[in-house]
Structure formats: structure tokens, C-alpha cells
Design an enzyme around this catalytic site. Structure first.
Site, PDB file in Angstrom:
ATOM      1  CB  SER A 523      -0.959  -0.039   1.177  1.00  0.00           C
ATOM      2  OG  SER A 523      -2.001   0.877   1.013  1.00  0.00           O
ATOM      3  CG  ASP A 610      -6.425  -2.636  -4.010  1.00  0.00           C
ATOM      4  OD1 ASP A 610      -7.218  -1.990  -3.314  1.00  0.00           O
ATOM      5  OD2 ASP A 610      -5.196  -2.668  -3.789  1.00  0.00           O
ATOM      6  CG  HIS A 642      -5.442  -2.466  -0.257  1.00  0.00           C
ATOM      7  ND1 HIS A 642      -4.794  -1.820  -1.277  1.00  0.00           N
ATOM      8  CD2 HIS A 642      -4.981  -1.888   0.888  1.00  0.00           C
ATOM      9  CE1 HIS A 642      -3.992  -0.890  -0.784  1.00  0.00           C
ATOM     10  NE2 HIS A 642      -4.082  -0.922   0.529  1.00  0.00           N
TER      11      HIS A 642
END
Length: 699
Positions: A523, A610, A642
Site C-alpha cells: 500500500s 483492489d 488490497h
């Protein structure tokens, strides 16, 4: 020492950013851990004899299914529950509290693992939330303990539910936020647990969230204001008042929040940084508005609280700087925590408690042994083993984690964590006897933090011969608002400088080999990896980007609709794409526009579903690198979002990652073997750059 699982049962947390840290991508492992056969690629890097001699911890043991996890006890104390594999997929199991061996599976998930569950307040059902393929549209499910019947409580499409409120006195109801009418707004509904009926309480067209008291009466609505802070409105008889009774500016927006009401509704707790740096704990009289300071700390924010199940009053609070320290305000709680502390090594905390507070489910992280869970009977003063999550790690060379402080170039203190390879640090002073290859592992968020304790990625990388450094760079949470706000509009600038300063520190201290440092993260950590290889291309030998954004403009233009009520905070902290100045800032901080500067090997992993960092974020930088003739390895998971929830996908990713790193900075690696066969991994680009991957991918 007690750690952060001691939380208020009604606590609801909303992540404001791409908040999956790299460490959160992995579930614990379930296999019989036999020492794996290693392949070693020295590539100029010197490994210690001791590290080479240490048994290789199998990937499956670190990233596969746990034997058991997430143990709970029902509110009435009659049932135990946990997550465990059923036909290879994590499901919910229960057993009578008096006979834990009489276990039965309550769910039958066959594809995506169930990763969290909770008990209904009336103890008649276990409940869980689940999405589809990582899309984060979480629906709520209920399984009746007596009949075993499973029902979908919120049978809607493209809907994400939130728990708005539960009660210690009203056992058959829950308050839910449901965005099936408009994806931007969560309407509040009252759920009847017995019938499944949903009754609309408040249609919402303006507010980012709500808070209720123990009577399941809405008491507060939250709305982002023009300054990027939060306005808090009282709710009376189902109507939101026109003027806020409390408000924050942007600088306090991530360090100030209400922490819940007492059962009688007379007191509202706040964790609050207004007028100060670190967030302190306050009690506010709901009738008069008078506030009373309960606790504060100079170095870190007050974090979690432990609340009395009956009264809702605070019994203990936590401060987490390098480690978590709990302070009990209630004598009985203090005695119980002290009793446990005398019997448990390392970190421990509370997973679950009965309504009468007589039985606690305790987790214990001994740090260099697998995590264990116990049943603590407070009246009988007994601590009974419940399970060990990863028994296959018994006897494996798990390494200690060291909490350290690193100075940034402009004088900030960066709380950080270092794990070293086995046998590399003879005197245990957190300095290897000679420099080692190192991986800088960057957390997500960025408004999140790294913490102390067992970390499966740290353990795998250290076992392979690397030092592993995780840095709480400016913008990380928990260290006061000054530290947090020092990152405003500093993506790719001072936030990145902090990471470079940490690498320089590690080299200067004789920890890391200067030419053998990799950067890796998920991320925001994936973004930091891309920034590292574009903005400072000579610092890192290679990078591993997991679901990282490459273009901050497109990142902000594709946020999920339920984040729209909070979009101002992104603009204030990153840059406003609606202004010329903001666009220029976002473009300058976007690695995509500097992709032609990449000269070192790069591995990118992405989930196709995601909702936070869209697949296009990885596609576009891979495309830019291909256009510039720069090699890249790109792995796509069509059934993930994600991060990677399925153990087979997790194992496949870390198989690729460890072999990639071995080629790059010269450590050990368990051969790739057949790790990709049971996963959904699609090698889009660059299978020739990872040893064994061409054969595994059928190339």
C-alpha cells in the site's frame, strides 16, 4: 506487559488511507514445519556461518493457515469459538466452554477464508463479515448456534456494512450502517437478531459516521468540515442538530475522536489532542459538557482502552511508544493484569471477555516462540491452555525484534524496529557482528504504524539472512499530532527522506551493507518502494511493491464512494487535485512520471479487485517501464484485493519475493518449486527475472 487487543467491544475504526501494512498481508501458517532445503545466491553478499546453518523456516509455516486463531468466548460464557481450517479454508468453529474438544465447524466457506468473527450479544449466534474477491463490500452473516442455520443478514449487492452500535443490555439488537441506497452514505438500521428484520432508523445524506449509546440510541453524527477536520453533532430523537457541539481542525483530525459512552450514557470518553501534542484520555459529562483529564503521556498518544462490560467505565488504558504499556485505573483489573504478567513471557492481551468479566481469553506472544492463547478464569485464578496458533514453529530459529530510535536529518525521532539474522548478533546488542544485507520494510497507511511483536515477514526475511528494518516515518500514527502533521504534503519529500535517513543510519551503525539494501512494502509501503527506485535510484539494490499507487492523481480520483465524505483530508494532507498547486504537488510526488529513472530490479504484486489502489496503478507504471525498455516483474492476482487473503496466494507471493531478493541482495531462499500451482498468480511480465519462475509459470 499487556498489548493492544484490549479494546472497547463497540469500537469501530475507519481507515482513512490505503492502510494495509505489508505485515498485514500474511495469515499465520498451518503445516508441519520441516526444515526446508535452501538455495543460496551470494551475489557478493557475505552471510554469517550461523545464519547459513540455521534451519530454513518453511514459507508454509509462516504464511499458510493457522492451526487455530482469533479465539473468543461467548458473552454468557457457555461457548468457545475460533477460526481454523475446514478442507483447507479458514472457518468458524465452536465448542462448549467446559469441553473444548467437542468442536464443530459452524461455517463452510470453500474459497475465501473467514478472517474475523464475533458473537451476537445474546450468545445465540456467531457472526462474521465477508467480501467477494477482496472488493471490500462486506456483508454480515449470522450462524445460529443451536440449529447451525446460516443466514445473510444484509443480502444486498455492492454494499458495505458498518457496525454502528451494540449493547450490553439490549441483547437481541444491533445498529448497522448500510450503503445499499447510495454507496456514498451509510443509512442507519436497527437489526433484530432473532428475526433478521432491518428497520430504518436514520436516512443519511450528509454524515461520515455515527455513534450510539448502550440503549442503541443514536447520540452523535460526524461530518468532515471545510478545514479537513471533523464536526461532531448531537442527535436528539433521531434528528441531527444543526450546529456541532465539538469540532476539530485538520491538524487534530487523525488524533482526536470520541471513544464511546458509559452504559448509563452520562459520560462520553474522548481521546483528544486539541490544545496539546499527544492525544490524552478525557471523560466528558454529557449533560454539562465538563471534561476531566484521565491520562496523558508526553511521548505517545493514549491508544486503546479496556472498559467494564457492565458499566462501560474505563478500567485501563494503553500507551504505545516502542512497546505497549497498560495502566489500570481499576484495582481488580490491576490485580488481574499483574497476575498474568507474572506468568506470561513477552506480550499479552485480551481477545474476549464474558459479560460478567469472570473469564478472559488471553493471547500471549513470547516473541521468539509461536503465539499461544489461554483461558483465564479470574475467580479461580487459573490459566488454561486453549491453543497454539502455529505449533509447527516450535523449535524454529525465531529472532527477537529490537525497538530502536533513529534521528531524522531535521531532528525528529523515528521509532523503529530491527530484526537480525540468526547468529549474526552474538552479544544481543541489536548490532550484527558484521554488516548484513538488509530489507527496509515500509508500513502502509501512511496514517498507520509499525509495532512490536511477532511479524511473519520480519521472521522470514531474517531467517533468509537479512536484517529487517521497519521505520515509523513522519505521518505514522500514535506519536502525537506534531509528528503526524509533519508529513502533510510531504509524500515523496520529507516522508521519503526519513526512510533514506534510516538506511544511512543502518549503514553508519554497521548493520547494513550499503550496496545490499532492498525496499519492500504494501500500500503506502508499495508507493514508498516505487518512490525509492525513482527518486533515489542509487540507494536501493531492488524493490518489492505490493499494491502500491504509482500516480497520486489517479489514486485520488478512484477512491471508493464511501470515502467521499472524507475526501478533504486526503486533499489537505496530500494535495488538492482541484487546484493548480495541488496537481503540481501530486504529479511531482508520483513515481509514474519518473519511471524512466528506475535502474534496479523491481517486483510488483497487485490484486485485480483492489478498491483502494486500483489495478491501473500497477498497470500504468509497468507500461511506462516497458515503453522505456526497463525490465520489471509483475504478478497479478485476479481473486484478491488490497492484499492477499488466500494462503495459497500469500505463499506464492512470498515464494516469488524471497527468490527475487536472493537474486538481488544475496540471501537464502526456499526454492520456488510448485508454490504457484495452487495459487491464482498470473505472471504478467518478467518471469525470467526470478529464479525458477519461468519453469513454474510454464514459460
Amino acid at each position: 506487559m499487556v498489548t493492544p487487543n484490549m479494546v472497547t467491544p463497540n469500537r469501530f475504526i475507519r481507515l482513512l488511507g490505503c492502510g494495509v501494512a505489508a505485515a498485514a498481508l500474511a495469515l499465520p501458517g498451518l503445516t508441519t514445519a520441516k526444515p526446508a532445503t535452501a538455495q543460496t545466491t551470494t551475489n557478493g553478499a557475505a552471510m554469517t556461518t550461523q545464519a547459513e546453518a540455521a534451519p530454513l523456516i518453511p514459507r508454509d509455516a509462516l504464511f499458510g493457515n493457522p492451526t487455530r486463531a482469533a479465539g473468543q468466548i461467548s458473552p454468557n460464557g457457555e461457548w468457545l469459538s475460533w477460526l481454523a481450517p475446514r478442507d483447507g479454508v479458514l472457518n468458524i468453529w465452536i465448542a462448549p466452554a467446559g469441553n473444548p474438544d467437542a468442536a464443530r465447524a459452524m461455517t463452510s466457506a470453500t474459497d475465501r477464508p473467514i478472517r474475523q468473527h464475533f458473537w451476537s450479544p445474546d450468545s445465540r449466534a456467531v457472526m462474521y463479515i465477508q467480501d467477494k474477491g477482496g472488493d471490500e463490500n462486506y456483508l454480515l452473516y449470522r450462524v445460529d448456534v443451536t440449529s447451525g442455520e446460516e443466514t445473510t443478514v444484509t443480502p444486498f449487492e455492492n454494499t458495505r456494512i458498518e457496525i454502528v452500535g451494540s449493547s450490553n443490555t439490549i441483547k437481541d439488537k444491533l445498529l448497522l450502517g448500510i450503503n445499499n441506497r447510495d454507496p456514498q452514505w451509510h443509512d442507519v438500521h436497527l437489526l433484530d437478531l432473532a428475526t433478521g428484520e432491518l428497520t430504518l432508523v436514520l436516512e443519511n445524506n450528509a454524515y461520515a459516521g455515527f455513534m450510539a449509546d448502550d440503549s442503541l440510541t443514536l447520540r452523535m453524527a460526524m461530518q468532515q468540515n471545510e478545514a479537513g477536520g471533523t464536526d461532531y453533532f448531537r442527535v436528539e430523537d433521531g434528528t441531527v442538530e444543526g450546529e456541532p457541539f465539538e469540532t476539530t481542525d485538520m491538524e487534530d483530525s487523525l488524533t482526536t475522536a470520541p471513544a464511546g459512552y458509559t452504559t448509563d450514557g452520562d459520560t462520553l470518553y474522548w481521546i483528544d489532542s486539541r490544545g496539546r501534542n499527544t492525544a490524552a484520555l478525557f471523560a466528558q459529562d454529557t449533560a454539562t459538557g465538563e471534561r476531566r483529564l484521565i491520562a496523558e503521556d508526553d511521548k505517545a498518544d493514549i491508544g486503546n482502552t479496556l472498559r467494564d462490560p457492565q458499566t462501560g467505565e474505563i478500567e485501563a488504558y494503553a500507551v504505545n511508544y516502542l512497546k505497549t504499556e497498560w495502566t489500570a485505573t481499576d484495582p481488580a483489573t490491576r490485580a488481574s493484569l499483574g497476575w498474568l504478567g507474572e506468568r506470561l513471557d513477552g506480550e499479552f492481551g485480551i481477545n474476549s471477555r464474558t459479560d460478567d468479566d469472570s473469564v478472559w481469553i488471553i493471547w500471549n506472544d513470547p516473541l521468539t516462540k509461536p503465539t499461544a492463547t489461554y483461558i483465564y478464569d479470574r475467580k479461580a485464578q487459573t490459566l488454561s491452555p486453549f491453543y497454539v496458533s502455529r505449533p509447527e514453529l516450535e523449535g524454529m530459529p525465531l529472532q527477537p525484534m529490537h525497538g530502536i530510535e533513529i534521528a531524522s536529518r531535521d531532528g525528529l525521532t523515528l521509532p523503529s524496529y530491527l530484526t537480525l539474522p540468526p547468529g549474526s548478533d552474538a552479544d544481543g546488542d541489536a548490532r550484527p557482528d558484521s554488516p548484513v544485507p538488509m530489507v527496509l520494510l515500509v508500513h502502509g497507511g501512511p496514517w498507520a504504524r509499525d509495532g512490536y511483536g511477532f511479524n511473519s515477514i520480519h521472521q522470514m526475511l531474517a531467517n533468509r539472512g537479512y536484517g529487517v528494518l521497519s521505520v515509523n516515518f513522519r505521518g505514522s500514527t500514535g506519536f502525537g499530532k506534531d509528528f503526524l502533521n509533519a508529513a502533510n504534503k510531504q509524500w515523496g519529500l520529507k516522508m521519503h527522506d526519513d526512510l533514506i535517513d534510516a538506511v544511512d543510519w543502518a549503514v553508519d551503525q554497521g548493520i547494513a551493507q550499503a550496496d545490499k539494501v532492498a525496499i519492500m512494502g504494501g500500500s503506502y509501503g508499495g508507493y514508498a518502494t516505487l518512490a525509492g527506485l525513482t527518486f533515489t535510484p542509487e540507494t536501493f539494490a531492488c524493490g518489492v511493491d505490493i499494491v502500491g499507487p504509482s500516480n497520486l492523481e489517479t489514486l485520488l480520483s478512484t477512491i471508493p464512494p464511501y470515502w467521499a465524505p472524507m475526501v478533504k483530508i486526503f486533499h489537505e494532507r496530500m494535495g488538492d487535485p482541484g487546484t493548480e498547486e495541488g496537481r503540481a504537488l501530486l504529479q511531482a510526488a508520483s513515481p509514474l512520471y519518473k519511471a524512466d529513472r528506475i535502474t534496479k530490479p523491481l517486483l510488483i504484486a497487485q490484486g485485480a479487485n483492489d478498491p483502494r489502489v486500483k489495478q491501473a496503478e500497477s498497470d500504468q507504471i509497468v507500461g511506462a517501464m516497458k515503453s522505456a525498455g526497463i525490465p520489471v516483474t509483475y504478478v497479478l492476482y485476479p481473486d484478491e484485493g488490497h492484499g492477499f487473503a488466500k494462503p495459497a496466494n500469500n505463499i506464492a507471493f512470498f515464494a516469488i519475493a524471497e527468490n527475487f531478493l536472493a537474486e538481488c541482495i544475496g540471501g537464502r531462499a526456499e526454492p520456488l518449486g510448485d508454490a504457484l500451482e495452487s495459487s491464482s498468480a498470473q505472471i504478467i511480465e518478467g518471469d525470467e527475472y526470478v529464479k525458477g519462475m519461468e519453469a513454474a509459470a510454464g514459460g
